[in-house]
Write a protein that holds these residues in place. Structure first.
Motif, PDB file in Angstrom:
ATOM      1  N   TYR A   1       0.510  -1.041   0.003  1.00  0.00           N
ATOM      2  CA  TYR A   1       0.357  -0.053  -0.217  1.00  0.00           C
ATOM      3  C   TYR A   1       1.105   1.534  -0.154  1.00  0.00           C
ATOM      4  CZ  TYR A   1      -3.973  -2.782   0.806  1.00  0.00           C
ATOM      5  OH  TYR A   1      -4.857  -4.152   0.835  1.00  0.00           O
ATOM      6  N   LYS A   2       2.172   1.025  -0.255  1.00  0.00           N
ATOM      7  CA  LYS A   2       3.216   1.528  -0.140  1.00  0.00           C
ATOM      8  C   LYS A   2       2.968   3.250   0.801  1.00  0.00           C
ATOM      9  CE  LYS A   2       4.441   0.925  -4.543  1.00  0.00           C
ATOM     10  NZ  LYS A   2       5.127  -0.570  -4.709  1.00  0.00           N
ATOM     11  N   ILE A   3       2.730   2.707   2.043  1.00  0.00           N
ATOM     12  CA  ILE A   3       2.799   3.364   3.380  1.00  0.00           C
ATOM     13  C   ILE A   3       3.804   3.137   4.661  1.00  0.00           C
ATOM     14  CG2 ILE A   3       0.625   4.299   2.855  1.00  0.00           C
ATOM     15  CD1 ILE A   3      -0.337   2.107   4.328  1.00  0.00           C
ATOM     16  N   PRO A   4       4.069   3.475   5.571  1.00  0.00           N
ATOM     17  CA  PRO A   4       5.399   2.779   6.429  1.00  0.00           C
ATOM     18  C   PRO A   4       4.731   1.923   6.817  1.00  0.00           C
ATOM     19  CG  PRO A   4       5.038   5.223   7.192  1.00  0.00           C
ATOM     20  CD  PRO A   4       3.919   4.500   5.872  1.00  0.00           C
ATOM     21  N   SER A   5       5.807   0.608   7.039  1.00  0.00           N
ATOM     22  CA  SER A   5       5.070  -0.436   7.913  1.00  0.00           C
ATOM     23  C   SER A   5       4.606  -0.627   9.386  1.00  0.00           C
ATOM     24  CB  SER A   5       6.105  -0.960   7.729  1.00  0.00           C
ATOM     25  OG  SER A   5       7.860  -1.149   7.941  1.00  0.00           O
ATOM     26  N   GLN A   6       5.952   0.966   9.993  1.00  0.00           N
ATOM     27  CA  GLN A   6       5.202   0.966  11.315  1.00  0.00           C
ATOM     28  C   GLN A   6       3.611   0.989  11.407  1.00  0.00           C
ATOM     29  OE1 GLN A   6       7.118   4.781  12.496  1.00  0.00           O
ATOM     30  NE2 GLN A   6       7.557   4.708  14.248  1.00  0.00           N
ATOM     31  N   VAL A   7       2.943   1.555  11.147  1.00  0.00           N
ATOM     32  CA  VAL A   7       1.688   2.237  10.717  1.00  0.00           C
ATOM     33  C   VAL A   7       0.547   0.613  10.811  1.00  0.00           C
ATOM     34  CG1 VAL A   7      -0.736   2.586   9.353  1.00  0.00           C
ATOM     35  CG2 VAL A   7       1.062   3.683   9.380  1.00  0.00           C
ATOM     36  N   PHE A   8       1.148  -0.285  10.636  1.00  0.00           N
ATOM     37  CA  PHE A   8       0.654  -1.932  10.539  1.00  0.00           C
ATOM     38  C   PHE A   8       1.941  -2.615  11.969  1.00  0.00           C
ATOM     39  CE2 PHE A   8       0.226  -1.156   6.471  1.00  0.00           C
ATOM     40  CZ  PHE A   8      -0.425  -1.044   6.218  1.00  0.00           C
ATOM     41  N   SER A   9       2.669  -2.226  12.437  1.00  0.00           N
ATOM     42  CA  SER A   9       3.422  -2.939  13.040  1.00  0.00           C
ATOM     43  C   SER A   9       3.235  -2.537  14.755  1.00  0.00           C
ATOM     44  CB  SER A   9       5.402  -3.088  12.627  1.00  0.00           C
ATOM     45  OG  SER A   9       5.521  -1.470  13.044  1.00  0.00           O
ATOM     46  N   VAL A  10       2.935  -0.981  14.862  1.00  0.00           N
ATOM     47  CA  VAL A  10       3.189   0.152  15.895  1.00  0.00           C
ATOM     48  C   VAL A  10       1.303  -1.324  16.822  1.00  0.00           C
ATOM     49  CG1 VAL A  10       2.666   1.438  17.353  1.00  0.00           C
ATOM     50  CG2 VAL A  10       4.142   1.671  15.400  1.00  0.00           C
ATOM     51  N   PRO A  11       0.326  -1.000  16.313  1.00  0.00           N
ATOM     52  CA  PRO A  11      -0.727  -1.820  17.040  1.00  0.00           C
ATOM     53  C   PRO A  11      -0.760  -2.916  17.121  1.00  0.00           C
ATOM     54  CG  PRO A  11      -1.449  -0.199  15.061  1.00  0.00           C
ATOM     55  CD  PRO A  11       0.398  -0.078  14.825  1.00  0.00           C
ATOM     56  N   GLY A  12       0.392  -3.830  15.751  1.00  0.00           N
ATOM     57  CA  GLY A  12       0.199  -4.832  15.773  1.00  0.00           C
ATOM     58  C   GLY A  12       1.043  -6.102  16.900  1.00  0.00           C
ATOM     59  N   MET A  13       2.532  -4.299  17.805  1.00  0.00           N
ATOM     60  CA  MET A  13       3.061  -5.250  18.902  1.00  0.00           C
ATOM     61  C   MET A  13       2.449  -5.509  20.079  1.00  0.00           C
ATOM     62  SD  MET A  13       7.070  -4.051  17.754  1.00  0.00           S
ATOM     63  CE  MET A  13       6.520  -2.421  17.923  1.00  0.00           C
ATOM     64  N   ILE A  14       0.501  -4.281  20.581  1.00  0.00           N
ATOM     65  CA  ILE A  14       0.241  -4.315  21.244  1.00  0.00           C
ATOM     66  C   ILE A  14       0.295  -5.333  22.469  1.00  0.00           C
ATOM     67  CG2 ILE A  14      -1.877  -3.663  22.706  1.00  0.00           C
ATOM     68  CD1 ILE A  14      -0.401  -1.011  21.649  1.00  0.00           C
ATOM     69  N   ALA A  15       0.303  -6.370  21.995  1.00  0.00           N
ATOM     70  CA  ALA A  15      -0.637  -7.800  22.649  1.00  0.00           C
ATOM     71  C   ALA A  15       0.973  -8.135  23.131  1.00  0.00           C
ATOM     72  CB  ALA A  15      -0.857  -8.859  21.734  1.00  0.00           C
ATOM     73  N   MET A  16       2.412  -7.870  22.566  1.00  0.00           N
ATOM     74  CA  MET A  16       3.295  -8.609  22.678  1.00  0.00           C
ATOM     75  C   MET A  16       4.497  -7.871  23.489  1.00  0.00           C
ATOM     76  SD  MET A  16       4.611 -10.539  18.870  1.00  0.00           S
ATOM     77  CE  MET A  16       4.371  -8.581  18.513  1.00  0.00           C
ATOM     78  N   LEU A  17       3.909  -6.258  23.747  1.00  0.00           N
ATOM     79  CA  LEU A  17       5.567  -5.512  24.571  1.00  0.00           C
ATOM     80  C   LEU A  17       4.690  -5.680  26.251  1.00  0.00           C
ATOM     81  CD1 LEU A  17       3.813  -2.523  22.588  1.00  0.00           C
ATOM     82  CD2 LEU A  17       6.110  -3.803  22.392  1.00  0.00           C
ATOM     83  N   PRO A  18       6.604  -5.782  26.697  1.00  0.00           N
ATOM     84  CA  PRO A  18       6.182  -5.830  28.145  1.00  0.00           C
ATOM     85  C   PRO A  18       6.224  -5.219  29.179  1.00  0.00           C
ATOM     86  CG  PRO A  18       8.139  -5.828  27.070  1.00  0.00           C
ATOM     87  CD  PRO A  18       7.456  -5.954  25.775  1.00  0.00           C
ATOM     88  N   GLY A  19       4.773  -4.730  28.839  1.00  0.00           N
ATOM     89  CA  GLY A  19       4.776  -2.609  29.656  1.00  0.00           C
ATOM     90  C   GLY A  19       4.203  -3.484  30.904  1.00  0.00           C
ATOM     91  N   MET A  20       3.382  -4.639  30.979  1.00  0.00           N
ATOM     92  CA  MET A  20       2.446  -4.351  32.018  1.00  0.00           C
ATOM     93  C   MET A  20       3.841  -5.296  32.999  1.00  0.00           C
ATOM     94  SD  MET A  20      -0.165  -4.169  33.737  1.00  0.00           S
ATOM     95  CE  MET A  20      -1.132  -4.711  35.306  1.00  0.00           C
ATOM     96  N   LEU A  21       4.510  -6.258  32.487  1.00  0.00           N
ATOM     97  CA  LEU A  21       5.381  -6.611  33.193  1.00  0.00           C
ATOM     98  C   LEU A  21       6.256  -5.894  33.950  1.00  0.00           C
ATOM     99  CD1 LEU A  21       6.353  -9.819  33.701  1.00  0.00           C
ATOM    100  CD2 LEU A  21       8.071  -9.756  31.585  1.00  0.00           C
ATOM    101  N   ALA A  22       6.572  -5.447  32.784  1.00  0.00           N
ATOM    102  CA  ALA A  22       8.044  -3.711  33.344  1.00  0.00           C
ATOM    103  C   ALA A  22       7.682  -2.772  34.792  1.00  0.00           C
ATOM    104  CB  ALA A  22       8.449  -3.050  31.727  1.00  0.00           C
ATOM    105  N   LEU A  23       6.502  -2.983  34.018  1.00  0.00           N
ATOM    106  CA  LEU A  23       5.631  -2.429  35.809  1.00  0.00           C
ATOM    107  C   LEU A  23       5.518  -3.103  37.494  1.00  0.00           C
ATOM    108  CD1 LEU A  23       3.845   0.472  36.626  1.00  0.00           C
ATOM    109  CD2 LEU A  23       1.571  -0.791  36.251  1.00  0.00           C
ATOM    110  N   THR A  24       5.315  -4.327  36.923  1.00  0.00           N
ATOM    111  CA  THR A  24       5.485  -5.285  38.164  1.00  0.00           C
ATOM    112  C   THR A  24       6.960  -5.817  38.453  1.00  0.00           C
ATOM    113  OG1 THR A  24       3.871  -6.429  37.097  1.00  0.00           O
ATOM    114  CG2 THR A  24       4.927  -7.626  38.775  1.00  0.00           C
ATOM    115  N   SER A  25       8.106  -5.403  38.059  1.00  0.00           N
ATOM    116  CA  SER A  25       9.260  -5.726  38.347  1.00  0.00           C
ATOM    117  C   SER A  25       9.535  -3.662  39.263  1.00  0.00           C
ATOM    118  CB  SER A  25      10.325  -5.423  37.054  1.00  0.00           C
ATOM    119  OG  SER A  25      11.055  -5.405  37.542  1.00  0.00           O
ATOM    120  N   MET A  26       9.129  -2.439  38.646  1.00  0.00           N
ATOM    121  CA  MET A  26       8.928  -1.596  39.353  1.00  0.00           C
ATOM    122  C   MET A  26       8.712  -1.530  40.815  1.00  0.00           C
ATOM    123  SD  MET A  26      11.874  -0.346  37.483  1.00  0.00           S
ATOM    124  CE  MET A  26      11.562   1.316  38.746  1.00  0.00           C
ATOM    125  N   ARG A  27       7.546  -2.603  40.634  1.00  0.00           N
ATOM    126  CA  ARG A  27       6.407  -2.452  41.981  1.00  0.00           C
ATOM    127  C   ARG A  27       7.119  -3.421  42.972  1.00  0.00           C
ATOM    128  NH1 ARG A  27       0.653  -5.069  41.355  1.00  0.00           N
ATOM    129  NH2 ARG A  27       1.649  -6.983  40.890  1.00  0.00           N
TER     130      ARG A  27
END
Length: 416
Positions: free
Chosen positions: A343-369
């Motif tokens: 579609y001739k647009i940045p692949s970041q448009v698809f990859s950024v929302p696509g990574m939401i389920a895999m990001l270690p954000g909650m794990l990082a917060l649990t570590s700090m807590r």
């Protein structure tokens, strides 16, 4: 049509590159791709260009026909993720690079109001924040009313950390601290009204705030030898985690001083596969709206996120921590690069929302807590898992580039 009334001067080139770079970085674009693109444009128009970009500023230097060097600096005061504007900017750059329009015309377009026009209305973003919080809570805890409360808390948190205070408080880290305070306070109030696990109320607001994407992007920049930008983004992510941990400690100390019962935790529960798939589709779509993914690309971004989540779920056993994250991000990278090329647009448009389920954000917060609560051993263990998970995601995305790089530069979009 190209404006041929006068030739492009070095001042025109500098003005365009500085304005384009500022808007590109403020929209969440990667510094490595920006530096390569502007250097290629300078070579294309006959002005050899050097670019040095950081998350807070961009230096552009070009040499004119007489051999004199001209340099300009553009500051980025505030930024975020705006994938719709990123697509719009890439389109302008492509038109300038291919000489469909002149640099002066491109600069005029970027100064127009269309650059800041959001792809979604404010009420749509409010609904997206609510549904994201609801879907995250119902998926993990299967409780309807706490999930509704989680949606309300997520909406309030998104507003405080985003558009509500962005015009008044320039520090995104302090806005995240305020958002975390709102999340924990509202979660405590809802828990008093309707007893349920504390996490069932707070998960929506916390996931919006945790810098999982910032951690992953920072590692990607470091792995791409962009040391200054990667270090700056890494420090920003760490400071955000510290702000969230501080908010939690203040909340915990206040609860103790008022002799309130400690917030109970509970094991997460699993829904059926079909309901989980539906919840993931909703949450990824909603985060796509919050990240301002173009409307036409939103369904594809959602499907990309679903495919990554299915791969992650297939290897969800704790023994496959690295394999799950690596293969999930690899699938997201391959799909997003394919869609970006198609579609001739940045692949970041698809990859950024696509990574939401895999990001270690909650794990990082649990570590700090855990470290904030004196459980250093467990906190360090979780922090190590965060680093391994983020690294696996980054190298999965890098691996996805290999087949496109082998096909040729026209297929290799280095913009995940």
């Amino acid at each position: 049509m190209i404006n041929r009334n006068r030739p492009t001067t070095s001042d025109d080139a500098l003005s365009f590159m500085a304005e384009y770079g500022r808007a590109y970085l403020a929209s969440g674009g990667p510094t490595s791709r920006l530096e390569e693109a502007l250097a290629a444009l300078g070579k294309q128009i006959g002005y050899p260009t050097e670019v040095f970009a950081t998350p807070t500023g961009i230096f552009v230097s070009c040499i004119d026909k007489s051999g004199a060097s001209h340099t300009t600096l553009s500051r980025i005061k505030d930024g975020g993720i705006n994938l719709g504007r990123l697509c719009w900017l890439e389109g302008i750059f492509e038109d300038v690079y291919s000489q469909k329009i002149s640099i002066v015309q491109g600069l005029k377009i970027m100064h127009s109001k269309a650059l800041n026009k959001p792809p979604y209305k404010l009420w749509q973003s409010f609904m997206a924040a609510f549904l994201a919080g609801f879907a995250l809570s119902i998926t993990d805890f299967t409780m309807f009313w706490p999930a509704v409360a989680s949606g309300i808390i997520a909406t309030a948190t998104w507003w405080v950390a985003g558009p509500g205070l962005s015009g008044r408080i320039t520090s995104s880290i302090f806005r995240d601290f305020m958002g975390a305070t709102v999340t924990l306070g509202l979660a405590a109030v809802f828990q008093l009204l309707l007893p349920a696990p504390f996490e069932a109320y707070s998960i929506g607001g916390i996931i919006i705030l945790v810098p999982g994407l910032a951690l992953t992007t920072a590692i990607a920049e470091l792995a791409d030898q962009n040391l200054v930008s990667g270090t700056a983004k890494l420090m920003q992510a760490i400071l955000t985690l510290l702000a969230l941990a501080l908010a939690y400690m203040l909340f915990h100390d206040l609860s103790d001083s008022l002799h309130l019962l400690p917030a109970p935790s509970a094991p997460q529960r699993q829904l059926s596969l079909l309901i989980s798939i539906f919840a993931i589709l909703v949450s990824v779509s909603c985060f796509g709206i919050l990240f301002k993914v173009p409307v036409k690309a939103l369904p594809w971004a959602t499907l990309t996120g679903l495919m990554g989540w299915l791969v992650l779920r297939l290897f969800s056993n704790s023994d496959y921590l690295v394999a799950a994250s690596f293969l999930g991000s690899l699938s997201v990278g391959l799909i997003s690069l394919t869609l970006g090329w198609r579609y001739k647009i940045p692949s970041q448009v698809f990859s950024v929302p696509g990574m939401i389920a895999m990001l270690p954000g909650m794990l990082a917060l649990t570590s700090m807590r855990n470290m904030a609560m004196g459980q250093q051993a467990h906190g360090i263990e979780l922090a190590f898992r965060v680093a391994i998970t983020a690294g696996a995601i980054v190298f999965g995305l890098f691996t996805a580039r290999i087949p496109f790089a082998l096909l040729g530069p026209q297929h290799a979009q280095r913009n995940i």
